[in-house]
Design a protein around this motif. Structure first.
Motif, mmCIF file in Angstrom:
data_model
loop_
_atom_site.group_PDB
_atom_site.id
_atom_site.type_symbol
_atom_site.label_atom_id
_atom_site.label_comp_id
_atom_site.label_asym_id
_atom_site.label_seq_id
_atom_site.Cartn_x
_atom_site.Cartn_y
_atom_site.Cartn_z
ATOM 1 N N LEU A 277 1.006 -1.097 0.050
ATOM 2 C CA LEU A 277 -0.051 0.012 -0.004
ATOM 3 C C LEU A 277 0.947 1.274 0.051
ATOM 4 O O LEU A 277 1.930 1.259 0.842
ATOM 5 C CB LEU A 277 -0.865 -0.120 1.102
ATOM 6 N N ASP A 278 0.715 2.224 -0.803
ATOM 7 C CA ASP A 278 1.603 3.581 -0.997
ATOM 8 C C ASP A 278 0.493 4.632 -0.160
ATOM 9 O O ASP A 278 -0.626 4.813 -0.746
ATOM 10 C CB ASP A 278 1.774 3.715 -2.413
ATOM 11 N N ASN A 279 1.324 5.430 0.430
ATOM 12 C CA ASN A 279 0.597 6.621 0.625
ATOM 13 C C ASN A 279 0.492 7.663 -0.196
ATOM 14 O O ASN A 279 1.569 8.299 -0.502
ATOM 15 C CB ASN A 279 1.548 7.076 1.859
ATOM 16 N N ALA A 280 -0.617 7.880 -1.328
ATOM 17 C CA ALA A 280 -0.788 8.590 -2.115
ATOM 18 C C ALA A 280 -0.838 10.240 -1.825
ATOM 19 O O ALA A 280 -0.399 11.003 -2.296
ATOM 20 C CB ALA A 280 -1.948 8.405 -2.953
ATOM 21 N N ALA A 281 -1.405 10.330 -0.618
ATOM 22 C CA ALA A 281 -1.453 11.730 0.040
ATOM 23 C C ALA A 281 -1.982 11.506 1.551
ATOM 24 O O ALA A 281 -2.517 10.547 2.108
ATOM 25 C CB ALA A 281 -2.635 12.436 -0.648
ATOM 26 N N TYR A 282 -1.563 12.404 2.287
ATOM 27 C CA TYR A 282 -2.162 12.597 3.667
ATOM 28 C C TYR A 282 -2.073 13.943 4.369
ATOM 29 O O TYR A 282 -1.458 14.797 3.625
ATOM 30 C CB TYR A 282 -1.225 11.500 4.570
ATOM 31 N N ALA A 283 -2.849 14.103 5.438
ATOM 32 C CA ALA A 283 -3.044 15.084 6.127
ATOM 33 C C ALA A 283 -3.088 14.717 7.747
ATOM 34 O O ALA A 283 -4.000 13.915 7.897
ATOM 35 C CB ALA A 283 -3.960 16.286 5.764
ATOM 36 N N VAL A 284 -2.496 15.376 8.369
ATOM 37 C CA VAL A 284 -2.403 15.177 10.011
ATOM 38 C C VAL A 284 -2.896 16.471 10.581
ATOM 39 O O VAL A 284 -2.220 17.335 10.675
ATOM 40 C CB VAL A 284 -1.071 14.405 10.420
ATOM 41 N N SER B 3 -5.439 18.396 13.897
ATOM 42 C CA SER B 3 -5.129 18.402 15.295
ATOM 43 C C SER B 3 -6.052 17.303 15.924
ATOM 44 O O SER B 3 -5.317 16.823 16.890
ATOM 45 C CB SER B 3 -5.841 19.812 15.835
ATOM 46 N N ASN B 4 -6.892 16.647 15.499
ATOM 47 C CA ASN B 4 -7.708 15.466 16.195
ATOM 48 C C ASN B 4 -7.971 14.768 15.160
ATOM 49 O O ASN B 4 -8.960 13.668 15.628
ATOM 50 C CB ASN B 4 -8.916 16.283 16.566
ATOM 51 N N HIS B 5 -7.617 14.470 13.835
ATOM 52 C CA HIS B 5 -7.822 13.402 12.945
ATOM 53 C C HIS B 5 -6.662 13.328 11.869
ATOM 54 O O HIS B 5 -5.879 14.377 11.634
ATOM 55 C CB HIS B 5 -9.257 13.455 12.485
ATOM 56 N N THR B 6 -6.825 12.258 11.214
ATOM 57 C CA THR B 6 -5.979 12.124 9.857
ATOM 58 C C THR B 6 -6.502 11.673 8.801
ATOM 59 O O THR B 6 -7.753 11.193 8.728
ATOM 60 C CB THR B 6 -4.989 10.904 10.054
ATOM 61 N N HIS B 7 -6.234 12.155 7.577
ATOM 62 C CA HIS B 7 -6.733 11.744 6.332
ATOM 63 C C HIS B 7 -5.403 10.905 5.654
ATOM 64 O O HIS B 7 -4.282 11.644 5.657
ATOM 65 C CB HIS B 7 -7.026 12.997 5.479
ATOM 66 N N ILE B 8 -5.712 9.805 5.072
ATOM 67 C CA ILE B 8 -4.764 9.207 4.310
ATOM 68 C C ILE B 8 -5.457 8.699 3.012
ATOM 69 O O ILE B 8 -6.304 8.008 3.049
ATOM 70 C CB ILE B 8 -4.194 8.018 5.179
ATOM 71 N N VAL B 9 -4.705 8.985 1.699
ATOM 72 C CA VAL B 9 -5.232 8.312 0.743
ATOM 73 C C VAL B 9 -4.207 7.299 0.307
ATOM 74 O O VAL B 9 -3.047 7.483 0.222
ATOM 75 C CB VAL B 9 -5.199 9.326 -0.483
ATOM 76 N N LEU B 10 -4.873 6.010 0.429
ATOM 77 C CA LEU B 10 -3.989 4.742 0.101
ATOM 78 C C LEU B 10 -4.325 4.145 -1.457
ATOM 79 O O LEU B 10 -5.062 4.170 -1.732
ATOM 80 C CB LEU B 10 -4.190 3.555 1.148
ATOM 81 N N TYR B 11 -3.154 3.614 -1.837
ATOM 82 C CA TYR B 11 -3.143 3.192 -3.459
ATOM 83 C C TYR B 11 -2.697 1.675 -2.823
ATOM 84 O O TYR B 11 -1.710 1.293 -2.458
ATOM 85 C CB TYR B 11 -2.025 3.867 -4.195
ATOM 86 N N ILE B 12 -3.576 0.712 -3.482
ATOM 87 C CA ILE B 12 -3.443 -0.558 -3.159
ATOM 88 C C ILE B 12 -2.679 -1.200 -4.387
ATOM 89 O O ILE B 12 -3.202 -1.203 -5.485
ATOM 90 C CB ILE B 12 -4.884 -1.579 -2.928
ATOM 91 N N ASP B 13 -1.476 -1.684 -4.205
ATOM 92 C CA ASP B 13 -0.583 -2.286 -5.172
ATOM 93 C C ASP B 13 -0.506 -3.551 -5.191
ATOM 94 O O ASP B 13 0.536 -4.276 -4.665
ATOM 95 C CB ASP B 13 0.787 -1.740 -4.760
#
Length: 177
Positions: free
Chosen positions: A60-67, A69-79
């Motif tokens: 799985l690759d981290n295509a994008a992310y944002a951390v 103050s109280n949550h995370t966003h992660i865009v994952l690419y399944i390889d």
């Protein structure tokens, strides 16, 4: 009614998924808590380091992310292409970077001879591990559990750090343009 993730993930439709995890009990993930004055910015490095380490183990690759103050966003690419190219040894070595593995897999890595039944069982186990190493839920589990343990230890508390399981949403191919 919500659907199980296994029915929501379709690699034929898209290999990209947006995952969100939120903190509970007004916990700070990172940044400065204006109320208490405490600075939690160092936790951002925990998350980034753990995400990058997991991406080097999983398919799985981290295509994008944002951390935030109280949550995370992660865009994952399944390889899946990469995962399908892994040998039995590669799968075991990757899995054992995260988990102990089995006595059988440890014997195999040491080069000990295995009989036909043991090799068949090892093949079953490594097939399962290959699937897990391409699974968003396993990735997020390994990420969130580690961060929760560190944050709870630092906050000197016990209990949940994350608000239930993470949320995920498929990103259609149009997102890529």
């Amino acid at each position: 009614m919500t659907l199980p993730r296994s029915t929501q993930i379709s690699l034929d439709a898209t290999p990209y998924y947006h995952c969100v995890s939120r903190c509970v009990r007004r916990a700070f993930l990172c940044g400065r808590d204006a109320k208490s004055g405490k600075d939690y910015e160092h936790r951002r490095r925990w998350i980034e380091a753990r995400m990058h380490k997991l991406a080097s183990i999983f398919a799985l690759d981290n295509a994008a992310y944002a951390v935030m103050s109280n949550h995370t966003h992660i865009v994952l690419y399944i390889d899946t292409y990469t995962a399908n190219s892994w040998s039995t040894i590669e799968i075991i070595e990757r899995w054992q970077q995260l988990f102990k593995g089995s006595a059988l897999s440890q014997r195999y890595l040491r080069g000990e001879a295995l009989d036909a039944a043991e090799l068949e069982k090892l093949q079953e186990v490594t097939t399962l591990w290959r699937e897990r190493l391409t699974d968003i839920s396993w990735f997020m589990r390994c990420l969130n559990e580690s961060i929760a343990r560190q944050a709870n230890a630092e906050d000197n508390c016990t209990g949940r750090f994350w608000e239930g399981r993470f949320k995920s949403q498929a990103l259609p191919p149009a997102w890529l343009t």
